[in-house]
Design an enzyme around this catalytic site. Structure first.
Site, PDB file in Angstrom:
ATOM      1  N   ASP A 110     -26.054  13.243 -35.208  1.00 31.00           N
ATOM      2  CA  ASP A 110     -25.874  11.910 -35.790  1.00 31.00           C
ATOM      3  C   ASP A 110     -25.450  10.954 -34.687  1.00 31.00           C
ATOM      4  OD1 ASP A 110     -24.903   9.627 -37.462  1.00 31.00           O
ATOM      5  OD2 ASP A 110     -25.018  11.070 -39.100  1.00 31.00           O
ATOM      6  N   ASP A 170     -29.503  10.163 -31.326  1.00 31.76           N
ATOM      7  CA  ASP A 170     -30.254   9.073 -31.945  1.00 31.76           C
ATOM      8  C   ASP A 170     -31.667   9.605 -32.180  1.00 31.76           C
ATOM      9  OD1 ASP A 170     -31.742   6.857 -32.601  1.00 31.76           O
ATOM     10  OD2 ASP A 170     -31.026   5.614 -30.937  1.00 31.76           O
ATOM     11  N   VAL A 171     -32.039   9.804 -33.438  1.00 31.84           N
ATOM     12  CA  VAL A 171     -33.339  10.429 -33.714  1.00 31.84           C
ATOM     13  C   VAL A 171     -34.515   9.527 -33.313  1.00 31.84           C
ATOM     14  CG1 VAL A 171     -32.446  11.908 -35.572  1.00 31.84           C
ATOM     15  CG2 VAL A 171     -33.487   9.683 -36.143  1.00 31.84           C
ATOM     16  N   ASN A 204     -32.664  14.595 -42.184  1.00 40.04           N
ATOM     17  CA  ASN A 204     -32.120  13.760 -43.261  1.00 40.04           C
ATOM     18  C   ASN A 204     -31.809  12.325 -42.819  1.00 40.04           C
ATOM     19  OD1 ASN A 204     -30.354  13.309 -45.838  1.00 40.04           O
ATOM     20  ND2 ASN A 204     -28.990  12.946 -44.106  1.00 40.04           N
ATOM     21  N   TYR A 245     -39.602   0.560 -46.646  1.00 38.36           N
ATOM     22  CA  TYR A 245     -38.904   1.833 -46.901  1.00 38.36           C
ATOM     23  C   TYR A 245     -39.850   2.824 -47.581  1.00 38.36           C
ATOM     24  CZ  TYR A 245     -35.365   5.096 -48.629  1.00 38.36           C
ATOM     25  OH  TYR A 245     -34.626   6.226 -48.894  1.00 38.36           O
ATOM     26  N   LYS A 247     -41.162   6.600 -46.450  1.00 37.22           N
ATOM     27  CA  LYS A 247     -40.858   7.801 -47.247  1.00 37.22           C
ATOM     28  C   LYS A 247     -42.138   8.443 -47.791  1.00 37.22           C
ATOM     29  CE  LYS A 247     -36.478   8.098 -46.578  1.00 37.22           C
ATOM     30  NZ  LYS A 247     -35.874   9.263 -45.908  1.00 37.22           N
ATOM     31  N   ALA A 255     -28.775   7.837 -55.093  1.00 35.64           N
ATOM     32  CA  ALA A 255     -27.668   8.770 -54.864  1.00 35.64           C
ATOM     33  C   ALA A 255     -26.415   8.010 -54.440  1.00 35.64           C
ATOM     34  CB  ALA A 255     -28.058   9.786 -53.795  1.00 35.64           C
ATOM     35  N   THR A 276     -23.866   7.303 -52.362  1.00 36.29           N
ATOM     36  CA  THR A 276     -23.476   7.522 -50.967  1.00 36.29           C
ATOM     37  C   THR A 276     -22.975   6.197 -50.384  1.00 36.29           C
ATOM     38  OG1 THR A 276     -25.590   6.888 -49.990  1.00 36.29           O
ATOM     39  CG2 THR A 276     -25.394   9.179 -50.748  1.00 36.29           C
TER      40      THR A 276
HETATM   41  P1  NAD Z   1     -25.947   7.100 -45.266  1.00 40.11           P
HETATM   42  O1  NAD Z   1     -26.171   5.746 -44.690  1.00 40.11           O
HETATM   43  O2  NAD Z   1     -24.720   7.369 -46.071  1.00 40.11           O
HETATM   44  O3  NAD Z   1     -26.030   8.198 -44.095  1.00 40.11           O
HETATM   45  C1  NAD Z   1     -27.055   8.139 -43.153  1.00 40.11           C
HETATM   46  C2  NAD Z   1     -26.604   8.848 -41.886  1.00 40.11           C
HETATM   47  O4  NAD Z   1     -27.713   8.810 -40.959  1.00 40.11           O
HETATM   48  C3  NAD Z   1     -25.419   8.165 -41.191  1.00 40.11           C
HETATM   49  O5  NAD Z   1     -24.455   9.135 -40.823  1.00 40.11           O
HETATM   50  C4  NAD Z   1     -26.045   7.515 -39.966  1.00 40.11           C
HETATM   51  O6  NAD Z   1     -25.160   7.425 -38.853  1.00 40.11           O
HETATM   52  C5  NAD Z   1     -27.207   8.451 -39.681  1.00 40.11           C
HETATM   53  N1  NAD Z   1     -28.257   7.816 -38.896  1.00 40.11           N
HETATM   54  C6  NAD Z   1     -28.833   6.608 -39.111  1.00 40.11           C
HETATM   55  N2  NAD Z   1     -29.709   6.328 -38.126  1.00 40.11           N
HETATM   56  C7  NAD Z   1     -29.684   7.373 -37.268  1.00 40.11           C
HETATM   57  C8  NAD Z   1     -30.345   7.666 -36.047  1.00 40.11           C
HETATM   58  N3  NAD Z   1     -31.193   6.782 -35.484  1.00 40.11           N
HETATM   59  N4  NAD Z   1     -30.096   8.843 -35.441  1.00 40.11           N
HETATM   60  C9  NAD Z   1     -29.214   9.732 -35.984  1.00 40.11           C
HETATM   61  N5  NAD Z   1     -28.534   9.502 -37.127  1.00 40.11           N
HETATM   62  C10 NAD Z   1     -28.769   8.323 -37.760  1.00 40.11           C
HETATM   63  O7  NAD Z   1     -27.265   7.388 -46.123  1.00 40.11           O
HETATM   64  P2  NAD Z   1     -27.598   8.424 -47.318  1.00 40.11           P
HETATM   65  O8  NAD Z   1     -27.623   7.660 -48.571  1.00 40.11           O
HETATM   66  O9  NAD Z   1     -26.777   9.646 -47.200  1.00 40.11           O
HETATM   67  O10 NAD Z   1     -29.135   8.736 -46.950  1.00 40.11           O
HETATM   68  C11 NAD Z   1     -29.509   9.904 -46.255  1.00 40.11           C
HETATM   69  C12 NAD Z   1     -30.996  10.109 -46.431  1.00 40.11           C
HETATM   70  O11 NAD Z   1     -31.299  10.173 -47.819  1.00 40.11           O
HETATM   71  C13 NAD Z   1     -31.877   9.007 -45.837  1.00 40.11           C
HETATM   72  O12 NAD Z   1     -33.036   9.585 -45.257  1.00 40.11           O
HETATM   73  C14 NAD Z   1     -32.270   8.199 -47.081  1.00 40.11           C
HETATM   74  O13 NAD Z   1     -33.511   7.534 -46.907  1.00 40.11           O
HETATM   75  C15 NAD Z   1     -32.371   9.295 -48.111  1.00 40.11           C
HETATM   76  N6  NAD Z   1     -32.246   8.836 -49.493  1.00 40.11           N
HETATM   77  C16 NAD Z   1     -31.112   8.218 -49.914  1.00 40.11           C
HETATM   78  C17 NAD Z   1     -31.025   7.820 -51.245  1.00 40.11           C
HETATM   79  C18 NAD Z   1     -29.799   7.141 -51.790  1.00 40.11           C
HETATM   80  O14 NAD Z   1     -29.891   6.596 -52.903  1.00 40.11           O
HETATM   81  N7  NAD Z   1     -28.670   7.166 -51.113  1.00 40.11           N
HETATM   82  C19 NAD Z   1     -32.105   8.033 -52.119  1.00 40.11           C
HETATM   83  C20 NAD Z   1     -33.248   8.660 -51.632  1.00 40.11           C
HETATM   84  C21 NAD Z   1     -33.304   9.070 -50.305  1.00 40.11           C
END
Ligand code: NAD
Length: 251
Positions: A38, A55-56, A82, A147, A151, A180, A182
């Site tokens: 992360d 950094d991905v 993720n 977005y 996806k 979700a 979060t």
């Molecule tokens: P979040 O923002 O709480 O966490 C995302 C994490 O990814 C953070 O720790 C951030 O530092 C890290 N990150 C961001 N860019 C990065 C990079 N370039 N390199 C490395 N790390 C990086 O988000 P979340 O809600 O937990 O979402 C996680 C995944 O779930 C994402 O792929 C999101 O698209 C997907 N998702 C989320 C939801 C939702 O409703 N929360 C729904 C569907 C899908």
């Protein structure tokens, strides 16, 4: 105590927050050696995890972090791709730079991590890659053009990779969370005039009347990554309270 991931090594991108943190926690509780990749460090409370700053969107950063994770843990059996970022608006809303940035993180980022981890995964007797897709992969969400494009690509990339690697014993799948609970959603709600009312309205739009929890998504990932599960291949497992199956759409 032996559990289903004992002796397995997992890397979880975006594992410092939200869904990724719940995945890292669950895999770790169930015996895996977990390395979070992360931008930022996981909470001090998540002491069971190792962390590689990564950094991905940057190839060198990914290659260094994956190599370090493999070396420290003695290999990699499980990749959870993720990390992702959001983007809002219709097709006019985002600049070329925003398109390229989201694509670079949400899509190419997952390919980069998979590419870097493949040599280690090939040495595992129960390897898997699980990507975090979204209800946006298939739903046609309003005001989420960029977005959704990323996806949708995660879903098709998952299916194509599943075909390429199934004969090597590397299973590739994805999870598709609905909305979700979060920090990501917290940030979006905090921009509303009345965040509490906005949250209540969001919950009311879910088929089961509440947001999906990060832990529920983690349990789905653990199911797909389970070394005993040898036949889930190219699956997109919805964790959305029925939103997709019931053909409902968040507004
Ligand atoms: P979040 O923002 O709480 O966490 C995302 C994490 O990814 C953070 O720790 C951030 O530092 C890290 N990150 C961001 N860019 C990065 C990079 N370039 N390199 C490395 N790390 C990086 O988000 P979340 O809600 O937990 O979402 C996680 C995944 O779930 C994402 O792929 C999101 O698209 C997907 N998702 C989320 C939801 C939702 O409703 N929360 C729904 C569907 C899908």
């Amino acid at each position: 105590m032996s559990t289903r991931f004992t002796g397995r090594s997992a890397v979880v991108t975006g594992g410092a927050s939200g869904i990724g943190a719940a995945i890292a926690e669950l895999l770790s509780q169930e015996g895996a050696t977990v390395t979070v990749l992360d931008l930022v460090a996981p909470d001090a409370a998540s002491t069971a995890h190792r962390w590689q700053q990564c950094d991905v969107s940057d190839t060198e950063s990914v290659e260094r972090a994956v190599a370090a994770a493999a070396e420290e843990a003695g290999g990699i059996d499980i990749v959870v791709n993720n990390a992702g970022i959001g983007a809002q608006g219709d097709v006019t809303a985002n600049s070329d730079e925003e398109w390229m940035r989201a694509w670079n993180i949400n899509v190419v980022g997952m390919a980069r991590v998979a590419r870097a981890a493949l040599p280690s995964l090939r040495r595992s007797d129960a390897a898997s890659i699980t990507n975090t897709a979204s209800i946006a992969s298939t739903a046609g969400l309003p005001q989420r053009v960029l977005y959704s494009a990323t996806k949708g690509a995660v879903l098709s990339m998952t299916q194509a990779m599943a075909a390429d690697h199934v004969r090597e014993g590397i299973r590739v799948n994805c999870v598709a969370p609905g909305t979700a609970d979060t920090p990501w959603i917290g940030r979006l709600l905090s921009q509303a005039e009345d965040p509490a009312a906005e949250r209540a309205a969001l919950e009311a739009r879910q088929p089961h009347g509440r947001l999906v929890s990060a832990e529920e998504v983690a349990r789905a990932v653990a199911y797909l990554a389970d070394p005993q599960n040898r036949s889930s291949v190219g699956v997109c497992l919805a964790v959305d309270g029925g939103m997709d199956a019931l053909r409902l759409r968040p507004q």
